[in-house]
Design a protein around this motif. Structure first.
Motif, PDB file in Angstrom:
ATOM      1  N   HIS A 190      46.922  33.962  34.475  1.00  0.00           N
ATOM      2  CA  HIS A 190      48.021  33.913  35.448  1.00  0.00           C
ATOM      3  C   HIS A 190      47.497  33.641  36.861  1.00  0.00           C
ATOM      4  CE1 HIS A 190      51.897  34.796  37.276  1.00  0.00           C
ATOM      5  NE2 HIS A 190      51.257  35.550  38.141  1.00  0.00           N
ATOM      6  N   LEU A 191      46.410  34.279  37.227  1.00  0.00           N
ATOM      7  CA  LEU A 191      45.855  34.072  38.564  1.00  0.00           C
ATOM      8  C   LEU A 191      45.436  32.618  38.776  1.00  0.00           C
ATOM      9  CD1 LEU A 191      43.678  37.303  38.851  1.00  0.00           C
ATOM     10  CD2 LEU A 191      45.844  36.853  40.011  1.00  0.00           C
ATOM     11  N   PHE A 192      44.898  31.999  37.745  1.00  0.00           N
ATOM     12  CA  PHE A 192      44.490  30.598  37.858  1.00  0.00           C
ATOM     13  C   PHE A 192      45.692  29.648  37.843  1.00  0.00           C
ATOM     14  CE2 PHE A 192      40.078  31.548  35.863  1.00  0.00           C
ATOM     15  CZ  PHE A 192      39.584  31.922  37.113  1.00  0.00           C
ATOM     16  N   SER A 193      46.630  29.895  36.936  1.00  0.00           N
ATOM     17  CA  SER A 193      47.718  28.935  36.763  1.00  0.00           C
ATOM     18  C   SER A 193      48.827  29.101  37.794  1.00  0.00           C
ATOM     19  CB  SER A 193      48.301  29.065  35.357  1.00  0.00           C
ATOM     20  OG  SER A 193      48.877  30.347  35.159  1.00  0.00           O
TER      21      SER A 193
ATOM     22  N   LEU B  93      48.840  31.355  40.694  1.00  0.00           N
ATOM     23  CA  LEU B  93      48.415  31.540  42.082  1.00  0.00           C
ATOM     24  C   LEU B  93      47.432  30.474  42.531  1.00  0.00           C
ATOM     25  CD1 LEU B  93      49.792  34.300  41.615  1.00  0.00           C
ATOM     26  CD2 LEU B  93      48.002  35.329  43.011  1.00  0.00           C
ATOM     27  N   GLY B  94      46.872  29.732  41.595  1.00  0.00           N
ATOM     28  CA  GLY B  94      45.941  28.670  41.941  1.00  0.00           C
ATOM     29  C   GLY B  94      44.601  29.152  42.439  1.00  0.00           C
ATOM     30  N   LEU B  95      44.214  30.394  42.061  1.00  0.00           N
ATOM     31  CA  LEU B  95      42.926  30.908  42.520  1.00  0.00           C
ATOM     32  C   LEU B  95      41.775  30.141  41.861  1.00  0.00           C
ATOM     33  CD1 LEU B  95      43.427  34.783  42.663  1.00  0.00           C
ATOM     34  CD2 LEU B  95      43.826  33.061  44.430  1.00  0.00           C
ATOM     35  N   HIS B  96      40.639  30.200  42.525  1.00  0.00           N
ATOM     36  CA  HIS B  96      39.438  29.510  42.056  1.00  0.00           C
ATOM     37  C   HIS B  96      38.502  30.456  41.309  1.00  0.00           C
ATOM     38  CE1 HIS B  96      35.518  27.536  42.234  1.00  0.00           C
ATOM     39  NE2 HIS B  96      35.068  28.487  43.013  1.00  0.00           N
ATOM     40  N   ARG B  97      38.538  31.752  41.662  1.00  0.00           N
ATOM     41  CA  ARG B  97      37.512  32.683  41.179  1.00  0.00           C
ATOM     42  C   ARG B  97      38.115  34.078  40.989  1.00  0.00           C
ATOM     43  NH1 ARG B  97      31.733  33.661  42.422  1.00  0.00           N
ATOM     44  NH2 ARG B  97      31.421  35.885  42.813  1.00  0.00           N
ATOM     45  N   VAL B  98      37.740  34.735  39.897  1.00  0.00           N
ATOM     46  CA  VAL B  98      38.104  36.132  39.657  1.00  0.00           C
ATOM     47  C   VAL B  98      36.816  36.895  39.354  1.00  0.00           C
ATOM     48  CG1 VAL B  98      39.391  37.761  38.235  1.00  0.00           C
ATOM     49  CG2 VAL B  98      40.375  35.519  38.758  1.00  0.00           C
ATOM     50  N   GLU B  99      36.618  37.991  40.047  1.00  0.00           N
ATOM     51  CA  GLU B  99      35.382  38.755  39.952  1.00  0.00           C
ATOM     52  C   GLU B  99      35.656  40.131  39.348  1.00  0.00           C
ATOM     53  OE1 GLU B  99      32.906  40.646  43.472  1.00  0.00           O
ATOM     54  OE2 GLU B  99      32.516  38.487  43.333  1.00  0.00           O
ATOM     55  N   VAL B 100      34.790  40.546  38.422  1.00  0.00           N
ATOM     56  CA  VAL B 100      34.863  41.877  37.823  1.00  0.00           C
ATOM     57  C   VAL B 100      33.519  42.561  38.036  1.00  0.00           C
ATOM     58  CG1 VAL B 100      35.301  43.212  35.731  1.00  0.00           C
ATOM     59  CG2 VAL B 100      36.441  41.005  36.053  1.00  0.00           C
ATOM     60  N   CYS B 101      33.530  43.741  38.665  1.00  0.00           N
ATOM     61  CA  CYS B 101      32.289  44.484  38.921  1.00  0.00           C
ATOM     62  C   CYS B 101      32.253  45.710  38.014  1.00  0.00           C
ATOM     63  CB  CYS B 101      32.216  44.907  40.387  1.00  0.00           C
ATOM     64  SG  CYS B 101      32.109  43.519  41.525  1.00  0.00           S
ATOM     65  N   ILE B 102      31.169  45.859  37.262  1.00  0.00           N
ATOM     66  CA  ILE B 102      31.075  46.879  36.218  1.00  0.00           C
ATOM     67  C   ILE B 102      29.755  47.626  36.335  1.00  0.00           C
ATOM     68  CG2 ILE B 102      31.027  47.280  33.723  1.00  0.00           C
ATOM     69  CD1 ILE B 102      32.559  44.651  33.393  1.00  0.00           C
ATOM     70  N   ARG B 103      29.816  48.953  36.197  1.00  0.00           N
ATOM     71  CA  ARG B 103      28.576  49.723  36.159  1.00  0.00           C
ATOM     72  C   ARG B 103      27.774  49.322  34.924  1.00  0.00           C
ATOM     73  NH1 ARG B 103      29.428  56.009  36.912  1.00  0.00           N
ATOM     74  NH2 ARG B 103      27.242  55.900  36.304  1.00  0.00           N
ATOM     75  N   PRO B 104      26.459  49.157  35.060  1.00  0.00           N
ATOM     76  CA  PRO B 104      25.652  48.698  33.929  1.00  0.00           C
ATOM     77  C   PRO B 104      25.651  49.671  32.755  1.00  0.00           C
ATOM     78  CG  PRO B 104      24.271  49.254  35.827  1.00  0.00           C
ATOM     79  CD  PRO B 104      25.674  49.240  36.309  1.00  0.00           C
ATOM     80  N   GLU B 105      26.064  50.928  32.980  1.00  0.00           N
ATOM     81  CA  GLU B 105      26.124  51.913  31.898  1.00  0.00           C
ATOM     82  C   GLU B 105      27.456  51.885  31.140  1.00  0.00           C
ATOM     83  OE1 GLU B 105      24.062  53.530  35.614  1.00  0.00           O
ATOM     84  OE2 GLU B 105      26.050  52.715  35.125  1.00  0.00           O
ATOM     85  N   ASN B 106      28.415  51.105  31.636  1.00  0.00           N
ATOM     86  CA  ASN B 106      29.761  51.127  31.076  1.00  0.00           C
ATOM     87  C   ASN B 106      29.878  50.112  29.934  1.00  0.00           C
ATOM     88  OD1 ASN B 106      32.504  51.181  30.562  1.00  0.00           O
ATOM     89  ND2 ASN B 106      33.088  51.271  32.717  1.00  0.00           N
ATOM     90  N   ASP B 107      29.388  50.512  28.771  1.00  0.00           N
ATOM     91  CA  ASP B 107      29.345  49.590  27.629  1.00  0.00           C
ATOM     92  C   ASP B 107      30.721  49.054  27.221  1.00  0.00           C
ATOM     93  OD1 ASP B 107      26.578  49.718  27.453  1.00  0.00           O
ATOM     94  OD2 ASP B 107      26.609  51.409  26.063  1.00  0.00           O
ATOM     95  N   PRO B 108      31.791  49.884  27.184  1.00  0.00           N
ATOM     96  CA  PRO B 108      33.096  49.330  26.799  1.00  0.00           C
ATOM     97  C   PRO B 108      33.572  48.216  27.735  1.00  0.00           C
ATOM     98  CG  PRO B 108      33.124  51.718  26.602  1.00  0.00           C
ATOM     99  CD  PRO B 108      31.843  51.362  27.296  1.00  0.00           C
ATOM    100  N   SER B 109      33.378  48.398  29.051  1.00  0.00           N
ATOM    101  CA  SER B 109      33.791  47.359  29.994  1.00  0.00           C
ATOM    102  C   SER B 109      32.914  46.125  29.879  1.00  0.00           C
ATOM    103  CB  SER B 109      33.750  47.887  31.436  1.00  0.00           C
ATOM    104  OG  SER B 109      34.938  48.560  31.754  1.00  0.00           O
ATOM    105  N   LEU B 110      31.647  46.323  29.630  1.00  0.00           N
ATOM    106  CA  LEU B 110      30.754  45.180  29.458  1.00  0.00           C
ATOM    107  C   LEU B 110      31.150  44.344  28.245  1.00  0.00           C
ATOM    108  CD1 LEU B 110      27.294  46.829  30.250  1.00  0.00           C
ATOM    109  CD2 LEU B 110      28.538  45.194  31.672  1.00  0.00           C
ATOM    110  N   ARG B 111      31.630  45.011  27.188  1.00  0.00           N
ATOM    111  CA  ARG B 111      32.063  44.256  26.005  1.00  0.00           C
ATOM    112  C   ARG B 111      33.274  43.376  26.324  1.00  0.00           C
ATOM    113  NH1 ARG B 111      30.409  48.968  23.242  1.00  0.00           N
ATOM    114  NH2 ARG B 111      32.506  49.886  23.270  1.00  0.00           N
TER     115      ARG B 111
ATOM    116  N   ASP C 250      35.928  26.747  34.586  1.00  0.00           N
ATOM    117  CA  ASP C 250      35.345  27.101  33.287  1.00  0.00           C
ATOM    118  C   ASP C 250      36.407  27.404  32.230  1.00  0.00           C
ATOM    119  OD1 ASP C 250      32.840  26.911  34.397  1.00  0.00           O
ATOM    120  OD2 ASP C 250      32.629  29.064  34.754  1.00  0.00           O
ATOM    121  N   ALA C 251      37.679  27.363  32.618  1.00  0.00           N
ATOM    122  CA  ALA C 251      38.728  27.893  31.741  1.00  0.00           C
ATOM    123  C   ALA C 251      39.830  26.885  31.487  1.00  0.00           C
ATOM    124  CB  ALA C 251      39.299  29.160  32.354  1.00  0.00           C
TER     125      ALA C 251
END
Length: 202
Positions: free
Chosen positions: A132-135, A137-155, A190-191
């Motif tokens: 939705h953000l790309f189509s 709102l026309g955004l170019h980039r979406v960033e997700v920041c995750i703690r390296p210990e957070n295995d569920p979010s990393l998956r 990329d999408a």
């Protein structure tokens, strides 16, 4: 800089049993109950204040938080969603730091109840919102920041094929201390087929 305009409510965005929609006043009590019931599941990943001042999420009314999030929608700086599974609220997904101008980017964060973890709910919700953000709102980039210990979010980001850009040291105050976060990025270039399509292929 924000988009400079109010962001339209996209209505229900859905794929299979998973959907997202903009947070409503009626979501205050369901979210409060979820945060209370999932305290031990979520505490390790919750943002805290460096001063030590804290409020246990779910212990007070959620209405002030909803008011703040909906204000961001009107200001064009954020989009606050709830995550639905079979039509029931099971978590929250917030898009923040929406920028227009030369940046055209945003940041995305999320949480879900432990009872739906591991079912692909978060992955699908994130895919729906990124598309939705790309189509829309026309955004170019979406960033997700995750703690390296957070295995569920990393998956989640691994399933979606987001690119890892590196690590921000001592980036956000989480669970009582400054924590490192790994940065993952989705780019519109990329999408071409969309991120929901990637989930559907799995």
């Amino acid at each position: 800089m924000p988009l400079g305009r109010e962001i339209d409510d996209p209505g229900l965005l859905a794929s299979g049993r998973v959907a997202v929609r903009i947070i409503r006043w009626a979501d205050a009590e369901p979210l409060r109950r979820l945060l209370t019931d999932n305290r031990s599941w979520l505490q390790r990943w919750e943002a805290t204040h460096p001063s030590g001042r804290s409020v246990v999420p779910g212990s007070v009314s959620m209405r002030p938080m909803i008011r703040t999030l909906r204000r961001q929608l009107r200001a064009g700086s954020g989009m606050p969603f709830v995550i639905l599974y079979d039509g029931v609220v099971v978590g929250q997904l917030s898009v923040s730091e929406i920028s227009g101008g030369a940046l055209q980017s945003s940041q995305l964060g999320y949480w879900v109840s432990e009872h739906v973890a591991g079912r692909g709910v978060t992955t699908t919700a994130v895919a729906l919102v990124i598309d939705h953000l790309f189509s829309a709102l026309g955004l170019h980039r979406v960033e997700v920041c995750i703690r390296p210990e957070n295995d569920p979010s990393l998956r989640v980001v691994e399933k979606l094929g987001l690119r890892r850009e590196g690590r921000r040291e001592s980036y956000i105050h989480i669970d009582g201390a400054w924590r490192d976060h790994d940065v993952f990025v989705a780019l519109r270039s990329d999408a071409s087929a969309g991120y929901v399509a990637r989930v559907s292929r799995d």
